[in-house]
Design a protein around this motif. Structure first.
Motif, mmCIF file in Angstrom:
data_model
loop_
_atom_site.group_PDB
_atom_site.id
_atom_site.type_symbol
_atom_site.label_atom_id
_atom_site.label_comp_id
_atom_site.label_asym_id
_atom_site.label_seq_id
_atom_site.Cartn_x
_atom_site.Cartn_y
_atom_site.Cartn_z
ATOM 1 N N SER A 258 9.875 -4.667 4.698
ATOM 2 C CA SER A 258 8.788 -3.690 4.638
ATOM 3 C C SER A 258 9.125 -2.418 5.405
ATOM 4 C CB SER A 258 7.497 -4.309 5.193
ATOM 5 O OG SER A 258 7.129 -5.452 4.435
ATOM 6 N N ILE A 259 9.715 -2.582 6.594
ATOM 7 C CA ILE A 259 10.064 -1.415 7.405
ATOM 8 C C ILE A 259 11.075 -0.546 6.672
ATOM 9 C CG2 ILE A 259 11.218 -0.660 9.517
ATOM 10 C CD1 ILE A 259 10.024 -3.102 10.914
ATOM 11 N N VAL A 260 12.124 -1.168 6.145
ATOM 12 C CA VAL A 260 13.160 -0.399 5.438
ATOM 13 C C VAL A 260 12.588 0.241 4.191
ATOM 14 C CG1 VAL A 260 15.375 -0.561 4.241
ATOM 15 C CG2 VAL A 260 15.008 -1.836 6.360
ATOM 16 N N LEU B 216 5.044 5.537 -4.812
ATOM 17 C CA LEU B 216 5.737 5.437 -6.094
ATOM 18 C C LEU B 216 4.816 5.692 -7.275
ATOM 19 C CD1 LEU B 216 7.944 2.239 -5.492
ATOM 20 C CD2 LEU B 216 8.643 4.632 -5.338
ATOM 21 N N GLY B 217 3.532 5.371 -7.116
ATOM 22 C CA GLY B 217 2.608 5.464 -8.237
ATOM 23 C C GLY B 217 2.614 4.173 -9.043
ATOM 24 N N GLN B 218 1.621 4.005 -9.901
ATOM 25 C CA GLN B 218 1.471 2.759 -10.642
ATOM 26 C C GLN B 218 2.658 2.492 -11.559
ATOM 27 O OE1 GLN B 218 -2.244 2.345 -12.703
ATOM 28 N NE2 GLN B 218 -3.500 2.723 -10.900
ATOM 29 N N GLU B 219 3.171 3.531 -12.250
ATOM 30 C CA GLU B 219 4.221 3.322 -13.241
ATOM 31 C C GLU B 219 5.522 2.843 -12.588
ATOM 32 O OE1 GLU B 219 5.446 3.050 -17.117
ATOM 33 O OE2 GLU B 219 3.453 3.637 -16.403
ATOM 34 N N ARG B 220 5.993 3.537 -11.557
ATOM 35 C CA ARG B 220 7.248 3.149 -10.919
ATOM 36 C C ARG B 220 7.102 1.869 -10.117
ATOM 37 N NH1 ARG B 220 10.203 7.806 -7.740
ATOM 38 N NH2 ARG B 220 8.081 8.288 -7.047
ATOM 39 N N TYR B 221 5.940 1.664 -9.506
ATOM 40 C CA TYR B 221 5.721 0.396 -8.809
ATOM 41 C C TYR B 221 5.700 -0.751 -9.810
ATOM 42 C CZ TYR B 221 3.708 -3.296 -5.958
ATOM 43 O OH TYR B 221 3.482 -4.486 -5.315
ATOM 44 N N VAL C 109 11.351 4.895 1.188
ATOM 45 C CA VAL C 109 10.491 5.449 0.139
ATOM 46 C C VAL C 109 9.834 6.735 0.609
ATOM 47 C CG1 VAL C 109 8.398 5.067 -1.202
ATOM 48 C CG2 VAL C 109 10.101 3.263 -1.041
ATOM 49 N N LEU C 110 9.323 6.724 1.835
ATOM 50 C CA LEU C 110 8.699 7.936 2.372
ATOM 51 C C LEU C 110 9.725 9.042 2.620
ATOM 52 C CD1 LEU C 110 6.100 6.475 4.915
ATOM 53 C CD2 LEU C 110 5.700 7.314 2.596
ATOM 54 N N SER C 111 11.007 8.663 2.751
ATOM 55 C CA SER C 111 12.062 9.659 2.947
ATOM 56 C C SER C 111 12.558 10.247 1.631
ATOM 57 C CB SER C 111 13.248 9.024 3.695
ATOM 58 O OG SER C 111 12.842 8.568 4.975
ATOM 59 N N GLY C 112 12.001 9.774 0.528
ATOM 60 C CA GLY C 112 12.348 10.356 -0.758
ATOM 61 C C GLY C 112 13.336 9.576 -1.583
ATOM 62 N N PHE C 113 13.677 8.341 -1.188
ATOM 63 C CA PHE C 113 14.639 7.554 -1.947
ATOM 64 C C PHE C 113 14.006 6.833 -3.135
ATOM 65 C CE2 PHE C 113 16.865 8.153 2.026
ATOM 66 C CZ PHE C 113 18.182 8.328 1.630
ATOM 67 N N GLY C 114 12.686 6.875 -3.221
ATOM 68 C CA GLY C 114 11.996 6.321 -4.370
ATOM 69 C C GLY C 114 12.200 4.827 -4.539
ATOM 70 N N ILE C 115 12.349 4.410 -5.793
ATOM 71 C CA ILE C 115 12.446 2.990 -6.108
ATOM 72 C C ILE C 115 13.744 2.382 -5.569
ATOM 73 C CG2 ILE C 115 13.576 3.224 -8.357
ATOM 74 C CD1 ILE C 115 11.632 1.060 -9.382
ATOM 75 N N ILE D 111 0.840 -1.203 0.000
ATOM 76 C CA ILE D 111 0.000 0.000 0.000
ATOM 77 C C ILE D 111 0.874 1.251 0.000
ATOM 78 C CG2 ILE D 111 -1.667 1.336 1.342
ATOM 79 C CD1 ILE D 111 -2.826 -1.293 2.334
ATOM 80 N N ALA D 112 1.911 1.254 0.856
ATOM 81 C CA ALA D 112 2.807 2.414 0.924
ATOM 82 C C ALA D 112 3.543 2.629 -0.396
ATOM 83 C CB ALA D 112 3.812 2.233 2.061
ATOM 84 N N LEU D 113 3.994 1.534 -1.017
ATOM 85 C CA LEU D 113 4.735 1.654 -2.271
ATOM 86 C C LEU D 113 3.847 2.113 -3.419
ATOM 87 C CD1 LEU D 113 7.007 -1.546 -2.138
ATOM 88 C CD2 LEU D 113 7.668 0.814 -1.698
#
Length: 468
Positions: free
Chosen positions: A143-145, A25-30, A150-156, A19-21
Motif C-alpha cells: 500500500s505504501i509503495v 487512477l479513476g474507475q476505468e484504470r482501476y 501512483v501519487l507521484s505520477g507513475f499511474g497503474i 481509496i487512493a487508487l
C-alpha cells in the motif's frame, strides 16, 4: 488473535490504498488493475495445483519427511511451465486485459507463488502467528509503495510495482523463520505431496471461483468502471469475513495434528463447534450495518461508488454463507479426507461458473452477485452433509441466534441515529463505531459462552470480565 489483528491491519492498509487508487487512477484504470489481478489469481492456481495445501497438511503431521525442499523443487517446476505458457499466450492475454502486461503478470506470479509457499510451510510448522504477520507486512508495504508511486505520477505501473515489492518483503521475512529439515528429500515425500494435492487443487479453484469468477465474467459483459465498483463492494464484504478466516487458518494445523496422532473425533468436533460459533461474530453485524449505512460508506471511494449498495448487501450475505462453509471444509481436509472436499468443490465450481455466465448475461452485475451467493449456499449444504459423515457436527444455533439478536439491537441504535442526527460521512463513521460498541456490549450480556471466551483470552485479568 494475532491472526485476526494481522488481518485487521492488512484490511485497513488495503482500504486506504484502494481509496487512493480509485481516486487517483479513476474507475476505468482501476478496473483494468482489478482485471489483471483477477487473471493473476487464476493463473496462480495453475502454478500451485494444490501444492500449498498439500505442504501445509504434510508438514503439520507427525512425519519424518522433508516436505520443504521437496515442495521448493515442485513449486519451481510448476512456475516454469506456467510462465512459458503465459509468454506464448501473451497476445491473447494482453487483448483480454486491455493492457500490455504479460511480463508484469509473470513477475507478479513468481512473488505470489513465493509468498503462498512460505505461508504454507509456516502454517504447517504451527507458526500460524508468524505466517499471520506476513499478511499485514505484505499489504502495508504494498500500500505504501502503491500510494507513493501512483501519487507521484507513475499511474497503474506504480500499482503493479507496489504489489511486487510488498510480496518480496513478506517472503524475505517469512523465509527467515522457516525450519528446513536436514533429511534428504525422498521419492516418498513427492508421492505424499501428490496424493494430497491431486484432490486439494480443486479447492484452490473453488476459492478463486468464489473470489473472482464473477469479476472475470463481468469483464466480458460490462465496462471496467462497473467492475471497479463491484470490486470495491466485494472488498468491503470481505472485510467483515476476516475473523472467520482467522479461525480457519488457526484451527487447521491443530485439527490436522490431532487427526494424525489418532486423537478422538470428539476433540475435532469440539473445535468445529467453536469455529461455527464464532465464524459469524463480525460478518453478521457487518451485514446488518451495511444494510443501514452501506450506501454512505461507499461514497468514501469517490463519486459513483454508491451505486454498488445492493451489490454490497448481496456479496456480504454470500461471504456469510461461504464463511460457514469454509469451517466444514477445513475440518474435512484436516482429517485427511480431501476426496470429500473434492466432491464439494467440483459441484461448487460448476454451479458457480454456469450461474455466473447465465445470470450475468441476463441481469448484469446483480446476476453475478446472485450467482456467487447461490453457489455459496449450495456449498454450505454440501459441506454440512459431508462433515457430518466424518465427525459429529454440532451446530451452535443458540450462539448464532444471540449474535443475530445483538446485531438487531445495534441496528435499532444506528438507524435511529442516522434518522435523527444525519447521514453525512463523518456522522456515519461515528455511528459505525457506536454500533460496534452496542453490538459487543449486547452480545456480552446475552451470551455466557462469549463472556467466558473473552475472559479466558484476556492477556491479563480485568475486574469487569471476572466471573461472578
Amino acid at each position: 488473535m494475532i491472526n485476526f489483528l494481522s488481518r485487521v491491519v492488512m484490511s485497513v492498509s488495503g482500504f486506504v490504498a484502494t481509496i487512493a487508487l480509485t481516486r487517483t487512477l479513476g474507475q476505468e484504470r482501476y478496473g483494468t488493475y482489478v482485471v489483471v489481478l483477477s487473471v493473476l489469481a487464476w493463473v496462480a492456481i495453475a502454478g500451485e495445483l494444490g501444492l500449498p495445501q498439500a505442504i501445509r497438511k504434510r508438514v503439520s503431521e507427525s512425519d519424518e519427511g522433508n516436505y520443504v525442499v521437496t515442495g521448493v523443487l515442485a513449486q519451481f517446476g510448476l512456475f516454469a511451465v506456467v510462465a512459458v505458457c503465459l509468454w506464448i499466450a501473451r497476445p491473447y492475454l494482453n487483448e483480454f486485459m486491455e493492457i500490455e502486461a504479460t511480463w508484469i503478470l509473470i513477475l507478479m506470479l513468481s512473488v505470489r507463488l513465493g509468498i503462498g509457499f512460505v505461508r504454507a510451510i509456516l502454517d504447517g510448522q504451527l507458526l500460524v502467528h508468524v505466517s499471520s504477520v506476513l499478511s499485514p507486512v505484505e499489504w502495508t508495504s504494498r500500500s505504501i509503495v502503491q500510494v507513493v508511486l501512483v501519487l507521484s505520477g507513475f499511474g497503474i505501473a506504480g500499482a503493479f510495482a507496489g504489489y511486487v515489492v510488498g510480496a518480496i518483503v513478506a517472503i524475505a521475512i517469512g523465509a527467515y523463520f522457516v525450519e528446513i529439515p536436514r533429511r534428504k528429500p525422498s521419492r516418498r515425500d513427492f508421492f505424499r505431496l501428490r496424493s494430497y494435492a491431486q484432490f486439494s487443487w480443486l479447492g484452490s479453484i473453488k476459492g478463486r471461483t468464489f473470489m473472482s469468477m464473477d469479476t472475470i465474467i463481468l469483464a466480458v459483459f460490462v465496462s471496467n468502471s462497473l467492475i471497479a465498483v463491484y470490486e470495491v463492494a466485494w472488498n468491503l464484504a470481505s472485510l467483515f469475513a476476516i475473523f472467520g478466516n482467522s479461525i480457519r487458518q488457526t484451527l487447521f494445523p491443530e485439527m490436522s495434528k490431532l487427526s494424525s496422532e489418532g486423537s478422538s473425533d470428539g476433540e475435532i468436533a469440539g473445535l468445529l463447534r467453536v469455529s461455527l460459533a464464532y465464524a459469524g461474530l463480525f460478518i453478521i453485524p457487518g451485514l446488518v450495518g451495511a444494510a443501514i449505512v452501506g450506501d454512505v460508506v461507499l461514497t468514501v471511494y469517490g463519486s459513483g461508488f454508491e451505486t454498488g449498495y445492493y451489490i454490497l448487501l448481496i456479496l456480504t450475505f454470500a461471504r456469510l454463507l461461504y464463511g460457514y462453509m469454509g469451517q466444514f471444509l477445513t475440518t474435512i481436509d484436516a482429517i485427511d479426507r480431501p476426496d470429500l472436499t473434492f466432491r464439494i468443490n467440483a459441484v461448487f465450481v460448476v454451479v458457480n461458473l454456469v450461474l455466473n455466465v447465465l445470470l450475468t448475461w441476463q441481469f448484469g452485475w446483480y446476476g453475478a452477485a446472485a450467482a456467487t451467493t447461490a453457489s455459496a449456499g449450495i456449498g454450505l449444504l454440501l459441506g454440512y452433509y459431508y462433515a457430518n459423515h466424518v465427525v459429529d457436527v454440532v451446530v451452535p444455533i443458540a450462539e448464532i441466534g444471540k449474535q443475530c439478536l445483538a446485531a438487531g439491537t445495534m441496528a435499532g441504535i444506528v438507524f435511529f441515529g442516522r434518522a435523527v442526527i444525519g447521514e453525512s460521512l463523518p456522522i456515519v463513521v461515528v455511528l459505525v463505531g457506536v454500533g460496534a460498541g452496542v453490538y459487543f456490549v449486547a452480545l456480552f450480556g446475552l451470551s455466557q459462552e462469549f463472556r467466558t471466551t473473552v475472559r479466558e483470552n484476556m492477556p491479563f485479568p480485568i475486574p469487569f470480565f471476572a466471573p461472578k
